[in-house]
Design a protein around this motif. Structure first.
Motif, short mmCIF file in Angstrom:
data_model
loop_
_atom_site.label_atom_id
_atom_site.label_comp_id
_atom_site.label_asym_id
_atom_site.label_seq_id
_atom_site.Cartn_x
_atom_site.Cartn_y
_atom_site.Cartn_z
N GLU A 256 -19.09 2.24 -48.87
CA GLU A 256 -17.81 2.51 -49.54
C GLU A 256 -17.13 3.75 -48.99
N HIS A 257 -17.91 4.67 -48.45
CA HIS A 257 -17.36 5.93 -47.96
C HIS A 257 -18.05 6.27 -46.64
N ILE A 258 -17.25 6.62 -45.63
CA ILE A 258 -17.77 6.99 -44.31
C ILE A 258 -17.13 8.29 -43.87
N ARG A 259 -17.95 9.24 -43.46
CA ARG A 259 -17.47 10.51 -42.92
C ARG A 259 -17.98 10.65 -41.50
N SER A 260 -17.04 10.75 -40.56
CA SER A 260 -17.40 10.83 -39.14
C SER A 260 -17.20 12.25 -38.61
N GLY A 261 -17.65 12.45 -37.37
CA GLY A 261 -17.42 13.73 -36.71
C GLY A 261 -18.30 14.87 -37.18
N LEU A 262 -19.45 14.58 -37.75
CA LEU A 262 -20.37 15.63 -38.20
C LEU A 262 -21.17 16.12 -36.99
N ALA A 263 -21.10 17.42 -36.72
CA ALA A 263 -21.70 17.97 -35.51
C ALA A 263 -22.82 18.94 -35.85
N PRO A 264 -24.05 18.64 -35.46
CA PRO A 264 -25.15 19.61 -35.65
C PRO A 264 -24.85 20.90 -34.90
N ARG A 310 -30.74 15.56 -32.13
CA ARG A 310 -30.55 16.76 -31.31
C ARG A 310 -29.14 17.32 -31.51
N GLN A 311 -28.92 18.51 -31.01
CA GLN A 311 -27.66 19.19 -31.26
C GLN A 311 -26.47 18.50 -30.61
N SER A 312 -26.67 17.81 -29.51
CA SER A 312 -25.57 17.23 -28.76
C SER A 312 -25.00 15.96 -29.39
N GLN A 313 -25.62 15.46 -30.46
CA GLN A 313 -25.22 14.17 -31.02
C GLN A 313 -24.24 14.34 -32.18
N LEU A 314 -23.12 13.64 -32.12
CA LEU A 314 -22.20 13.56 -33.25
C LEU A 314 -22.72 12.53 -34.24
N LEU A 315 -22.54 12.79 -35.53
CA LEU A 315 -23.12 11.95 -36.57
C LEU A 315 -22.05 11.38 -37.50
N GLU A 316 -22.44 10.30 -38.20
CA GLU A 316 -21.63 9.73 -39.27
C GLU A 316 -22.48 9.63 -40.53
N SER A 317 -21.84 9.86 -41.67
CA SER A 317 -22.50 9.78 -42.97
C SER A 317 -21.86 8.64 -43.76
N LEU A 318 -22.70 7.69 -44.22
CA LEU A 318 -22.23 6.55 -44.99
C LEU A 318 -22.83 6.59 -46.39
N THR A 319 -22.04 6.22 -47.40
CA THR A 319 -22.49 6.23 -48.79
C THR A 319 -21.97 5.01 -49.53
N SER A 320 -22.82 4.46 -50.40
CA SER A 320 -22.43 3.41 -51.33
C SER A 320 -22.92 3.80 -52.71
N HIS A 345 -27.55 5.78 -48.79
CA HIS A 345 -26.92 6.60 -47.75
C HIS A 345 -27.51 6.26 -46.38
N LEU A 346 -26.73 6.57 -45.36
CA LEU A 346 -27.19 6.43 -43.98
C LEU A 346 -26.57 7.53 -43.14
N ILE A 347 -27.41 8.21 -42.36
CA ILE A 347 -26.94 9.10 -41.31
C ILE A 347 -27.25 8.42 -39.99
N ARG A 348 -26.20 8.24 -39.16
CA ARG A 348 -26.38 7.55 -37.89
C ARG A 348 -25.64 8.30 -36.78
N GLN A 349 -26.04 8.00 -35.54
CA GLN A 349 -25.32 8.55 -34.40
C GLN A 349 -23.95 7.87 -34.30
N GLN A 350 -22.93 8.64 -33.99
CA GLN A 350 -21.58 8.11 -34.00
C GLN A 350 -21.32 7.21 -32.79
N GLU A 355 -29.72 4.53 -36.15
CA GLU A 355 -30.10 5.13 -37.42
C GLU A 355 -30.91 6.41 -37.22
N ILE A 356 -30.61 7.40 -38.04
CA ILE A 356 -31.40 8.64 -38.04
C ILE A 356 -32.10 8.81 -39.38
N VAL A 357 -31.38 8.69 -40.47
CA VAL A 357 -31.96 8.84 -41.81
C VAL A 357 -31.35 7.82 -42.75
N ARG A 358 -32.20 7.13 -43.49
CA ARG A 358 -31.75 6.36 -44.65
C ARG A 358 -32.12 7.15 -45.90
#
Length: 379
Positions: A256-264, A310-320, A345-350, A355-358
């Motif tokens: 239902e909700h996606i947030r992109s561009g999360l940078a470690p 790793r630090q070089s990867q951009l992430l996305e956060s998904l929530t329902s 929830h899901l944290i994934r590489q953009q 998948e990184i974390v469920r």
């Protein structure tokens, strides 16, 4: 033959000693930190035998010891920094003050704060056990084999969040988990009331720090940690919101909700050269609706770690978000909450959506304080 210049533990398991140091009168001292307070014990070597307080000691084996104490360990704050062993060295206990920078908008400790305190207690447990190598919670035998611990799943359940200035007491212990894993549990109590306010359980496996591949537990490592195993579970495997139940994968169509561009950031990395497992909580909350954060307490969260980040990867956060099946007693008319909530929830590489974390979480309306299933439970 001179006395060993390495640490030694008596076969009785009562004392852990560090590197000898010179004291007044030409004596050598070994430091004992077994009870949570450190004292110097005179020792000398006679014809190859180690003598402590004038008595010969047989069957000494070498292990790594905790750092040598300083004078600050003997003041009133020593217990807050070092902790102590209880229940015959099977449980490690440490106390913490909740600092001003560890609270959120509600003036209470955040879930990230709780996870950081759990991690700190676990690392201090390894250090004070005398097993620590030069890695992040790794034992000496793990360090020799270039192995590190990585968490695969953690579940935290919170009955009450502490406030600024509160003192919490955390107990932790370890046990085996399957053939090649370790389980670590924690209890958090309010120091004044001794009521349990939170609990957590986690599963860990070994990884080679150079190849980044999972590894079986070597027998030498197993023998190191075996004396510290305690077969006790604080959260049942099938408990609500925790345990071993599968967390469903979110997709673009089910989220239902996606947030992109999360940078470690560089500061998000730990000494094992990947993102610290606590950091994912903040990214998960980035895609949770603001009204949920304002009106609800996060009472339980399970994180299922799928791969390194790793630090070089951009992430996305998904929530329902979903409503609980049945709301308990009716809420006041002034409350914006309609029922308790559950979320996935899901944290994934953009870039490749790997998948990184469920995660799965439970939320309780802030108008329902005191309606937890186990508030104030003593243990």
């Amino acid at each position: 033959m001179p006395a060993p210049r390495a640490a030694a533990r008596l076969t009785s398991g009562q004392l852990v000693f560090g590197k000898p140091e010179e004291a007044k009168g030409g004596r050598s001292l070994l430091w004992s930190c077994d009870s949570g307070r450190c004292v110097g014990v005179p020792m000398k070597a006679v014809n190859g035998s180690v003598k402590l307080n004038g008595a010969a000691v047989a069957g000494v084996r070498q292990v790594h010891a905790p750092p040598q104490p300083t004078s600050s360990m003997d003041d009133d704050g020593g217990a807050f920094r070092l902790g102590k062993f209880v229940e015959g060295r099977l449980v490690y206990r440490q106390q913490f003050v909740i600092r001003s920078y560890e609270i959120g908008p509600d003036r209470t400790a955040t879930m990230e704060t709780i996870m950081n305190l759990l991690q700190e207690t676990a690392l201090n447990h390894v250090m004070c056990s005398g097993l620590a190598g030069d890695g992040f919670g790794a034992t000496r035998q793990m360090t020799l084999r270039k192995l590190i611990w990585v968490v695969t799943r953690i579940n935290i359940q919170v009955d009450k969040y502490s406030r600024w200035g509160d003192v919490v007491e955390i107990d932790t212990w370890v046990a085996s988990s399957g053939k090649n894993g370790m389980r670590r549990d924690w209890i958090i109590r309010d120091r004044n009331t001794k009521n349990m306010i939170a609990r957590a359980t986690s599963n860990w496996v070994m990884m080679n720090r150079e190849t980044r591949k999972l590894s079986k537990i070597p027998e030498e490592v197993r023998q190191e940690v075996l004396p510290f195993y305690l077969d006790r579970s604080i959260i049942a495997a099938d408990a609500s919101g925790g345990g071993g139940s599968k967390i469903e994968k979110l997709t673009d169509s089910t989220a239902e909700h996606i947030r992109s561009g999360l940078a470690p950031r560089w500061s998000d990395m730990d000494v094992n050269q990947h993102v610290n497992n606590v950091k994912y909580i903040g990214w998960i909350l980035e895609s949770v609706p603001l009204d949920v954060l304002e009106d609800y307490h996060l009472t339980s969260i399970t994180l299922d770690y799928r791969r390194e980040c790793r630090q070089s990867q951009l992430l996305e956060s998904l929530t329902s978000m979903t409503s609980s099946a049945a709301s308990e007693p009716p809420l006041p008319a002034s409350s914006r909450c309609s029922s308790d909530l559950q979320s996935t929830h899901l944290i994934r590489q953009q870039d490749d959506r790997a998948e990184i974390v469920r995660a799965r979480a439970e939320w309780s309306c802030k108008g329902q304080e005191g309606r937890s299933s186990s508030p104030g439970m003593k243990l």
